[in-house]
Design an enzyme around this catalytic site. Structure first.
Site, PDB file in Angstrom:
ATOM      1  N   PRO A   8       0.755  -1.298  -0.198  1.00 22.98           N
ATOM      2  CA  PRO A   8       0.005  -0.037   0.122  1.00 22.98           C
ATOM      3  C   PRO A   8       0.924   1.255   0.019  1.00 22.98           C
ATOM      4  CG  PRO A   8      -0.196  -1.168   1.765  1.00 22.98           C
ATOM      5  CD  PRO A   8       0.938  -1.654   1.344  1.00 22.98           C
ATOM      6  N   TYR A  10       0.907   5.844  -0.319  1.00 23.98           N
ATOM      7  CA  TYR A  10      -0.010   7.132  -0.396  1.00 23.98           C
ATOM      8  C   TYR A  10       1.155   8.196  -0.849  1.00 23.98           C
ATOM      9  CZ  TYR A  10       1.368   8.298   4.284  1.00 23.98           C
ATOM     10  OH  TYR A  10       2.072   8.632   5.499  1.00 23.98           O
ATOM     11  N   ASP A  39      -3.179   4.297  -2.266  1.00 28.78           N
ATOM     12  CA  ASP A  39      -4.472   4.984  -1.563  1.00 28.78           C
ATOM     13  C   ASP A  39      -5.027   6.338  -2.356  1.00 28.78           C
ATOM     14  OD1 ASP A  39      -6.066   5.967   0.420  1.00 28.78           O
ATOM     15  OD2 ASP A  39      -5.017   5.662   1.931  1.00 28.78           O
ATOM     16  N   ASP A 108       5.646   0.498   2.468  1.00 34.58           N
ATOM     17  CA  ASP A 108       6.658   1.205   1.539  1.00 34.58           C
ATOM     18  C   ASP A 108       7.939   1.624   2.326  1.00 34.58           C
ATOM     19  OD1 ASP A 108       5.553   3.263   2.686  1.00 34.58           O
ATOM     20  OD2 ASP A 108       4.521   4.042   0.906  1.00 34.58           O
ATOM     21  N   ASP A 109       7.700   1.629   3.766  1.00 27.95           N
ATOM     22  CA  ASP A 109       8.764   2.361   4.445  1.00 27.95           C
ATOM     23  C   ASP A 109       9.841   1.391   5.419  1.00 27.95           C
ATOM     24  OD1 ASP A 109       6.692   1.853   6.083  1.00 27.95           O
ATOM     25  OD2 ASP A 109       6.742   3.379   7.438  1.00 27.95           O
ATOM     26  N   GLU A 195      -3.339  -7.830  12.035  1.00 32.05           N
ATOM     27  CA  GLU A 195      -2.518  -9.033  11.636  1.00 32.05           C
ATOM     28  C   GLU A 195      -3.114 -10.341  12.138  1.00 32.05           C
ATOM     29  OE1 GLU A 195      -1.139  -6.196  13.014  1.00 32.05           O
ATOM     30  OE2 GLU A 195       0.562  -5.497  11.851  1.00 32.05           O
ATOM     31  N   HIS A 222      10.772  -2.812  10.746  1.00 28.22           N
ATOM     32  CA  HIS A 222      10.040  -1.844  10.982  1.00 28.22           C
ATOM     33  C   HIS A 222      10.599  -0.391  10.894  1.00 28.22           C
ATOM     34  CE1 HIS A 222       6.536   0.358  12.622  1.00 28.22           C
ATOM     35  NE2 HIS A 222       5.828  -0.342  11.354  1.00 28.22           N
TER      36      HIS A 222
HETATM   37  C1  UGA Z   1       2.000  -0.216  11.284  1.00 26.60           C
HETATM   38  C2  UGA Z   1       2.087  -1.736  10.836  1.00 26.60           C
HETATM   39  O1  UGA Z   1       3.731  -1.931  10.325  1.00 26.60           O
HETATM   40  C3  UGA Z   1       1.443  -1.460   9.438  1.00 26.60           C
HETATM   41  O2  UGA Z   1       1.463  -2.507   8.860  1.00 26.60           O
HETATM   42  C4  UGA Z   1      -0.009  -1.171   9.725  1.00 26.60           C
HETATM   43  O3  UGA Z   1      -0.740  -1.006   8.898  1.00 26.60           O
HETATM   44  C5  UGA Z   1      -0.009   0.176  10.358  1.00 26.60           C
HETATM   45  O4  UGA Z   1       0.630   0.153  11.788  1.00 26.60           O
HETATM   46  C6  UGA Z   1      -1.385   0.452  10.951  1.00 26.60           C
HETATM   47  O5  UGA Z   1      -1.331   1.300  11.950  1.00 26.60           O
HETATM   48  O6  UGA Z   1      -2.473  -0.062  10.254  1.00 26.60           O
HETATM   49  P1  UGA Z   1       3.052   1.909  10.536  1.00 26.60           P
HETATM   50  O7  UGA Z   1       4.573   2.248  10.224  1.00 26.60           O
HETATM   51  O8  UGA Z   1       2.819   2.649  11.945  1.00 26.60           O
HETATM   52  O9  UGA Z   1       2.714   0.479  10.565  1.00 26.60           O
HETATM   53  O10 UGA Z   1       2.166   2.403   9.189  1.00 26.60           O
HETATM   54  P2  UGA Z   1       2.650   3.179   7.847  1.00 26.60           P
HETATM   55  O11 UGA Z   1       4.068   2.792   7.476  1.00 26.60           O
HETATM   56  O12 UGA Z   1       2.666   4.505   7.869  1.00 26.60           O
HETATM   57  O13 UGA Z   1       1.577   2.760   6.925  1.00 26.60           O
HETATM   58  C7  UGA Z   1       1.365   1.201   6.346  1.00 26.60           C
HETATM   59  C8  UGA Z   1       1.393   1.202   4.798  1.00 26.60           C
HETATM   60  O14 UGA Z   1       0.009   1.862   4.514  1.00 26.60           O
HETATM   61  C9  UGA Z   1       2.551   1.896   4.355  1.00 26.60           C
HETATM   62  O15 UGA Z   1       2.886   0.912   3.247  1.00 26.60           O
HETATM   63  C10 UGA Z   1       1.816   3.112   3.912  1.00 26.60           C
HETATM   64  O16 UGA Z   1       2.295   3.691   2.636  1.00 26.60           O
HETATM   65  C11 UGA Z   1       0.335   2.837   3.619  1.00 26.60           C
HETATM   66  N1  UGA Z   1      -0.691   3.963   4.045  1.00 26.60           N
HETATM   67  C12 UGA Z   1      -0.400   4.657   5.069  1.00 26.60           C
HETATM   68  C13 UGA Z   1      -1.529   4.122   3.230  1.00 26.60           C
HETATM   69  O17 UGA Z   1      -1.716   3.728   2.123  1.00 26.60           O
HETATM   70  N2  UGA Z   1      -2.668   5.249   3.304  1.00 26.60           N
HETATM   71  C14 UGA Z   1      -2.246   6.067   4.622  1.00 26.60           C
HETATM   72  O18 UGA Z   1      -3.131   6.849   4.560  1.00 26.60           O
HETATM   73  C15 UGA Z   1      -1.176   5.786   5.509  1.00 26.60           C
HETATM   74 MN    MN Z   2       5.571   1.752   8.549  1.00 28.12          MN
END
Ligand code: UGA
Ligand code: MN
Length: 245
Positions: A8, A10, A39, A108-109, A195, A222
């Site tokens: 995913p 964004y 997204d 992606d991060d 998860e 992570h």
């Molecule tokens: C943690 C977990 O590692 C994620 O797998 C989980 O989705 C997330 O919490 C959660 O709260 O649901 P975290 O590092 O806090 O991860 O989250 P992000 O890395 O900001 O987002 C997870 C993924 O979703 C990324 O690939 C990001 O690009 C994507 N994302 C995030 C979207 O597609 N839309 C958004 O508005 C935010």
């Molecule tokens: Mn993350």
């Protein structure tokens, strides 16, 4: 087997940098198919151009997160991961025998070692491994005894049925296809439970296959990218060219 990575993603200032880093890793992995899910209400030009030049097999999807779910404290990327699952299922449903495949969820991060892909490629049903820099600890990991997962080393919500980050498991394509209703859920899903809510639809703790030397090696981290400071972006006297970053 082919490895399918569902990512995913964004729009934000660091997006292209994150995707560049990820592509540089994935390009070195044999038989990897990248499912990038934006997204967004439409495919963006930035990601479309990026995918075209990525140099690896890519499928570019999009689905917007409903506005009501874009709030701090709510799970992220539920709809995007489900779109990736739906694409995978649709692509294989007409084939008499599914091609061998392994699926994992690659935010992606995060930071992925190449060894991780060797480990997950032998997944028979659902495999698990440690994740670094998560859960308020240096790492979280499944605790393994006699080759079986018997518990979880974690600093956060140890009551989770599967106390594991999204980056800590892979699922065989066969399991995805034989559980066509298994999806990520918004309803009743608390943060950090996505998860577990997903995994309990397709497997049990007893069935999990420990990877990374009985879950004693960290092969994925992570990592989280700092929010970029754009305080000095000009409001007037803009640059003479508009450069994509
Ligand atoms: C943690 C977990 O590692 C994620 O797998 C989980 O989705 C997330 O919490 C959660 O709260 O649901 P975290 O590092 O806090 O991860 O989250 P992000 O890395 O900001 O987002 C997870 C993924 O979703 C990324 O690939 C990001 O690009 C994507 N994302 C995030 C979207 O597609 N839309 C958004 O508005 C935010
Ligand atoms: Mn993350």
């Amino acid at each position: 087997p082919t490895i399918y990575a569902i990512t995913p993603t964004y729009s934000r200032p660091v997006q292209k940098a994150e995707l560049t880093r990820l592509a540089n890793t994935f390009r070195q992995v044999a038989r990897l198919h990248w499912i990038l899910v934006e997204d967004a209400a439409a495919r963006s030009e930035l990601v479309s151009r990026f995918v075209a030049g990525a140099g690896l097999p890519c499928t570019h999807l999009h689905v917007p997160t409903p506005r009501r779910y874009k709030r701090p404290g709510l799970p992220r990327a539920t709809e995007q991961r489900n779109a990736g699952l739906a694409w995978l299922r649709q692509r294989h449903q007409h084939l008499p025998l599914p091609q061998p495949g392994v699926l994992f969820f690659a935010d992606d991060d995060n930071t992925y070692s190449l060894e991780l892909f060797q480990e997950m490629r032998t997944t028979r049903k659902v495999s698990v491994w440690p994740v670094g820099l998560v859960g308020g600890r240096r790492y979280e990991r499944p605790v393994v005894e006699n080759g079986k997962v018997v518990g979880w080393y974690t600093g956060w919500r140890a009551d989770r049925p599967f106390a594991i980050d999204m980056a800590g498991f892979a699922v065989s394509l066969q399991v995805i296809l034989s559980h066509p209703k298994a999806v990520f859920k918004r309803r009743g899903s608390q943060p950090g439970m996505q998860e577990s809510d997903f995994l309990k639809q397709i497997t049990t703790v007893e069935e999990l296959e420990p990877k990374a030397n009985n879950c004693t090696k960290v092969l994925v981290w992570h990592t989280r990218t700092e929010k970029v400071n754009l305080a000095n972006e000009p409001k007037y006297h803009l640059d003479t060219v508009n450069i994509e970053i």
